[in-house]
Scaffold this motif. Sequence first.
Motif, PDB file in Angstrom:
ATOM      1  N   MET A 283      -1.814   7.002  -9.543  1.00 14.30           N
ATOM      2  CA  MET A 283      -1.165   6.346  -8.402  1.00 14.30           C
ATOM      3  C   MET A 283      -0.983   7.292  -7.206  1.00 14.30           C
ATOM      4  O   MET A 283      -0.384   6.912  -6.211  1.00 14.30           O
ATOM      5  N   GLU A 284      -1.472   8.505  -7.345  1.00 14.37           N
ATOM      6  CA  GLU A 284      -1.378   9.425  -6.201  1.00 14.37           C
ATOM      7  C   GLU A 284      -2.665   9.329  -5.391  1.00 14.37           C
ATOM      8  O   GLU A 284      -3.671   9.953  -5.720  1.00 14.37           O
ATOM      9  N   HIS A 285      -2.623   8.529  -4.368  1.00 15.99           N
ATOM     10  CA  HIS A 285      -3.845   8.292  -3.587  1.00 15.99           C
ATOM     11  C   HIS A 285      -3.934   9.278  -2.434  1.00 15.99           C
ATOM     12  O   HIS A 285      -2.908   9.651  -1.855  1.00 15.99           O
ATOM     13  N   PRO A 286      -5.150   9.668  -2.104  1.00 12.71           N
ATOM     14  CA  PRO A 286      -5.291  10.518  -0.911  1.00 12.71           C
ATOM     15  C   PRO A 286      -4.868   9.728   0.336  1.00 12.71           C
ATOM     16  O   PRO A 286      -4.959   8.497   0.370  1.00 12.71           O
ATOM     17  N   SER A 287      -4.422  10.440   1.344  1.00 14.33           N
ATOM     18  CA  SER A 287      -3.881   9.781   2.544  1.00 14.33           C
ATOM     19  C   SER A 287      -4.868   8.785   3.139  1.00 14.33           C
ATOM     20  O   SER A 287      -4.491   7.684   3.557  1.00 14.33           O
ATOM     21  N   TYR A 288      -6.164   9.191   3.166  1.00 12.91           N
ATOM     22  CA  TYR A 288      -7.131   8.305   3.839  1.00 12.91           C
ATOM     23  C   TYR A 288      -7.264   6.964   3.132  1.00 12.91           C
ATOM     24  O   TYR A 288      -7.652   5.960   3.729  1.00 12.91           O
ATOM     25  N   GLN A 289      -6.895   6.918   1.832  1.00 14.07           N
ATOM     26  CA  GLN A 289      -6.991   5.658   1.095  1.00 14.07           C
ATOM     27  C   GLN A 289      -6.055   4.599   1.702  1.00 14.07           C
ATOM     28  O   GLN A 289      -6.427   3.438   1.857  1.00 14.07           O
ATOM     29  N   TYR A 290      -4.840   5.041   2.034  1.00 14.92           N
ATOM     30  CA  TYR A 290      -3.882   4.097   2.644  1.00 14.92           C
ATOM     31  C   TYR A 290      -4.419   3.574   3.978  1.00 14.92           C
ATOM     32  O   TYR A 290      -4.243   2.410   4.318  1.00 14.92           O
ATOM     33  N   ILE A 291      -5.051   4.501   4.726  1.00 16.28           N
ATOM     34  CA  ILE A 291      -5.585   4.102   6.044  1.00 16.28           C
ATOM     35  C   ILE A 291      -6.682   3.051   5.845  1.00 16.28           C
ATOM     36  O   ILE A 291      -6.704   2.022   6.520  1.00 16.28           O
ATOM     37  N   ARG A 292      -7.550   3.288   4.864  1.00 19.07           N
ATOM     38  CA  ARG A 292      -8.627   2.322   4.593  1.00 19.07           C
ATOM     39  C   ARG A 292      -8.047   0.965   4.225  1.00 19.07           C
ATOM     40  O   ARG A 292      -8.487  -0.066   4.709  1.00 19.07           O
ATOM     41  N   TRP A 293      -7.046   0.973   3.340  1.00 23.10           N
ATOM     42  CA  TRP A 293      -6.442  -0.303   2.922  1.00 23.10           C
ATOM     43  C   TRP A 293      -5.826  -1.020   4.114  1.00 23.10           C
ATOM     44  O   TRP A 293      -5.993  -2.221   4.280  1.00 23.10           O
ATOM     45  N   ALA A 294      -5.109  -0.251   4.921  1.00 23.45           N
ATOM     46  CA  ALA A 294      -4.447  -0.881   6.087  1.00 23.45           C
ATOM     47  C   ALA A 294      -5.489  -1.468   7.022  1.00 23.45           C
ATOM     48  O   ALA A 294      -5.322  -2.575   7.548  1.00 23.45           O
ATOM     49  N   LYS A 295      -6.613  -0.739   7.205  1.00 18.70           N
ATOM     50  CA  LYS A 295      -7.657  -1.242   8.107  1.00 18.70           C
ATOM     51  C   LYS A 295      -8.293  -2.503   7.523  1.00 18.70           C
ATOM     52  O   LYS A 295      -8.557  -3.460   8.219  1.00 18.70           O
ATOM     53  N   ARG A 296      -8.504  -2.476   6.186  1.00 20.94           N
ATOM     54  CA  ARG A 296      -9.159  -3.631   5.566  1.00 20.94           C
ATOM     55  C   ARG A 296      -8.253  -4.867   5.611  1.00 20.94           C
ATOM     56  O   ARG A 296      -8.671  -5.962   5.936  1.00 20.94           O
ATOM     57  N   LYS A 297      -6.979  -4.657   5.343  1.00 22.94           N
ATOM     58  CA  LYS A 297      -6.065  -5.813   5.264  1.00 22.94           C
ATOM     59  C   LYS A 297      -5.436  -6.146   6.599  1.00 22.94           C
ATOM     60  O   LYS A 297      -4.877  -7.226   6.774  1.00 22.94           O
ATOM     61  N   GLY A 298      -5.407  -5.228   7.493  1.00 26.82           N
ATOM     62  CA  GLY A 298      -4.729  -5.448   8.782  1.00 26.82           C
ATOM     63  C   GLY A 298      -3.308  -4.919   8.745  1.00 26.82           C
ATOM     64  O   GLY A 298      -2.762  -4.471   9.739  1.00 26.82           O
ATOM     65  N   ALA A 299      -2.664  -4.993   7.580  1.00 26.54           N
ATOM     66  CA  ALA A 299      -1.294  -4.460   7.433  1.00 26.54           C
ATOM     67  C   ALA A 299      -1.091  -4.128   5.972  1.00 26.54           C
ATOM     68  O   ALA A 299      -1.570  -4.848   5.095  1.00 26.54           O
ATOM     69  N   LEU A 300      -0.399  -3.046   5.704  1.00 29.58           N
ATOM     70  CA  LEU A 300      -0.170  -2.620   4.322  1.00 29.58           C
ATOM     71  C   LEU A 300       1.321  -2.374   4.110  1.00 29.58           C
ATOM     72  O   LEU A 300       1.919  -1.530   4.777  1.00 29.58           O
ATOM     73  N   LYS A 301       1.914  -3.110   3.180  1.00 33.81           N
ATOM     74  CA  LYS A 301       3.336  -2.870   2.874  1.00 33.81           C
ATOM     75  C   LYS A 301       3.473  -1.491   2.234  1.00 33.81           C
ATOM     76  O   LYS A 301       2.698  -1.144   1.355  1.00 33.81           O
ATOM     77  N   MET A 302       4.423  -0.748   2.730  1.00 41.92           N
ATOM     78  CA  MET A 302       4.700   0.581   2.165  1.00 41.92           C
ATOM     79  C   MET A 302       6.138   0.563   1.624  1.00 41.92           C
ATOM     80  O   MET A 302       7.025   0.102   2.341  1.00 41.92           O
ATOM     81  N   PRO A 303       6.409   1.091   0.436  1.00 38.23           N
ATOM     82  CA  PRO A 303       5.424   1.605  -0.501  1.00 38.23           C
ATOM     83  C   PRO A 303       4.487   0.511  -1.015  1.00 38.23           C
ATOM     84  O   PRO A 303       4.906  -0.647  -1.171  1.00 38.23           O
ATOM     85  N   ALA A 304       3.262   0.914  -1.271  1.00 40.79           N
ATOM     86  CA  ALA A 304       2.248  -0.033  -1.721  1.00 40.79           C
ATOM     87  C   ALA A 304       2.370  -0.237  -3.244  1.00 40.79           C
ATOM     88  O   ALA A 304       3.277   0.296  -3.875  1.00 40.79           O
ATOM     89  N   GLU A 305       1.473  -0.984  -3.805  1.00 40.96           N
ATOM     90  CA  GLU A 305       1.355  -1.214  -5.257  1.00 40.96           C
ATOM     91  C   GLU A 305       2.525  -1.961  -5.895  1.00 40.96           C
ATOM     92  O   GLU A 305       2.722  -1.877  -7.104  1.00 40.96           O
ATOM     93  N   THR A 306       3.290  -2.668  -5.093  1.00 41.89           N
ATOM     94  CA  THR A 306       4.412  -3.414  -5.685  1.00 41.89           C
ATOM     95  C   THR A 306       3.906  -4.462  -6.670  1.00 41.89           C
ATOM     96  O   THR A 306       4.387  -4.551  -7.807  1.00 41.89           O
ATOM     97  N   LEU A 307       2.934  -5.248  -6.218  1.00 42.37           N
ATOM     98  CA  LEU A 307       2.453  -6.315  -7.087  1.00 42.37           C
ATOM     99  C   LEU A 307       1.773  -5.728  -8.333  1.00 42.37           C
ATOM    100  O   LEU A 307       1.989  -6.206  -9.446  1.00 42.37           O
ATOM    101  N   PHE A 308       1.002  -4.671  -8.117  1.00 46.35           N
ATOM    102  CA  PHE A 308       0.321  -4.014  -9.245  1.00 46.35           C
ATOM    103  C   PHE A 308       1.354  -3.546 -10.277  1.00 46.35           C
ATOM    104  O   PHE A 308       1.186  -3.738 -11.481  1.00 46.35           O
ATOM    105  N   TYR A 309       2.452  -2.972  -9.781  1.00 47.33           N
ATOM    106  CA  TYR A 309       3.503  -2.494 -10.677  1.00 47.33           C
ATOM    107  C   TYR A 309       4.065  -3.639 -11.521  1.00 47.33           C
ATOM    108  O   TYR A 309       4.147  -3.557 -12.754  1.00 47.33           O
ATOM    109  N   HIS A 310       4.434  -4.714 -10.852  1.00 47.04           N
ATOM    110  CA  HIS A 310       5.075  -5.805 -11.596  1.00 47.04           C
ATOM    111  C   HIS A 310       4.090  -6.481 -12.553  1.00 47.04           C
ATOM    112  O   HIS A 310       4.463  -6.859 -13.662  1.00 47.04           O
ATOM    113  N   MET A 311       2.840  -6.613 -12.115  1.00 51.97           N
ATOM    114  CA  MET A 311       1.845  -7.258 -12.991  1.00 51.97           C
ATOM    115  C   MET A 311       1.553  -6.367 -14.209  1.00 51.97           C
ATOM    116  O   MET A 311       1.386  -6.850 -15.324  1.00 51.97           O
TER     117      MET A 311
END
Length: 377
Positions: A283-311
């Motif tokens: 779960m320790e992602h490099p910084s650029y990973q967050y940037i990629r996700w934000a660019k792909r989705k348009g917006a990224l909730k931080m902290p991320a992985e909430t849904l992944f955690y609960h699922m």
Amino acid sequence: MMSAEVFALPETADGGLAGAVQALCKSLMEAKAVDLMMVPRRLPLGQMVQHVLVKDAHGLAGLDPVAPVMLVNGATLLAKLSRQDPGASLGALLRPCEIRAFVELVKLHQGDRQRVLILGSDCLGTMEPTQYEPWAKNTAESSSAFLESMLGKGELPEGAPSLRSCCQACEYPTAQGADIELLLVGAQASGWLAMASTERGKQALEAAGLKKAVFPSGREAALRQMVSRREAFRDSLLREVHSEVLPLEKLLGELSRCINCYNCRDVCPVCYCKSCVMDSSTMEHPSYQYIRWAKRKGALKMPAETLFYHMTRMAHMSTSCVGCGQCSSACPMGIRVAEIFRAVAFRTQAVFDYVAGRSLEEPLPLATFREEELQPR
Ligand code: SF4
Ligand code: SF4
Ligand code: SF4
């Protein structure tokens, strides 16, 4: 299987339940049926009742078997105490959802049932700790008032905070799985009683010098009434969660408040993995990973992985969730975690005809398979 035998608890000057259970524990320790006991006990300062491990009768002062509060599900503590040989014989007084969670932990090889004499009590429910404490502080003899009102009228005493929703929906109020069950519901007319549900429990009660008694005639009807009230609450709660919380859009809305503090994981008695994927380097992602996700989705909730955690937690937990409600009580954001888990677990467990903690003999659903499941379709 032995037929259950009923014994009368020692009589005390005030006739109260706490004194009778205290006397029982003292006799069990003096008879060497157990060396130490983990019991719910009022702490010297404040109103809180916590599990306390005591080595002799002095430590039993303040024992409170019915205070409607559960800060920690005792299964977690008992697993710690029994996982390796503790070098002493242990007894523990637990609520039904603590016993059921311990049974799950034993099946997951996290605790040892043989190392503990389990005493369990009928459970009349618990309040949120933050609401319990001020109420208990301002109510004379709060536990006796609670017990009397719940057993007498089937209602909370006037002015008391409501019970947690998981308790109102708890259809397992008796200490199934214990060696010794303390009978409260439908039993008070006969004096305080204990029922030996295993040979070990019977030997312990005999060693403690308790006299045989008769099974209380009103108990079964009173229990049926209590369970049907709780089942009705459960069914309406689960309907509400399925329609108001679980549809994906609504679930995302509910979880959008999650701050990934993982309290719900940490307090869960059966979420036992020693190293959780959420704390791992995965779960320790490099910084650029967050940037990629934000660019792909348009917006990224931080902290991320909430849904992944609960699922992830849901996938691990839904066959073993005992519905104790601790995860909701621990959530600082008021997310109805336990209600969500209960609703999903109720369906998952029904598919396997499995009830978490019902029996040590029932194998964990995901640890077994039928041969035909492996046949090509
Ligand atoms: S869920 Fe609530 S009512 Fe049920 S055993 Fe646990 S504390 Fe008691
Ligand atoms: S998921 Fe929540 S309700 Fe279920 S066992 Fe864990 S803490 Fe209790
Ligand atoms: S306790 Fe609440 S805020 Fe914390 S991780 Fe669980 S759901 Fe999220």
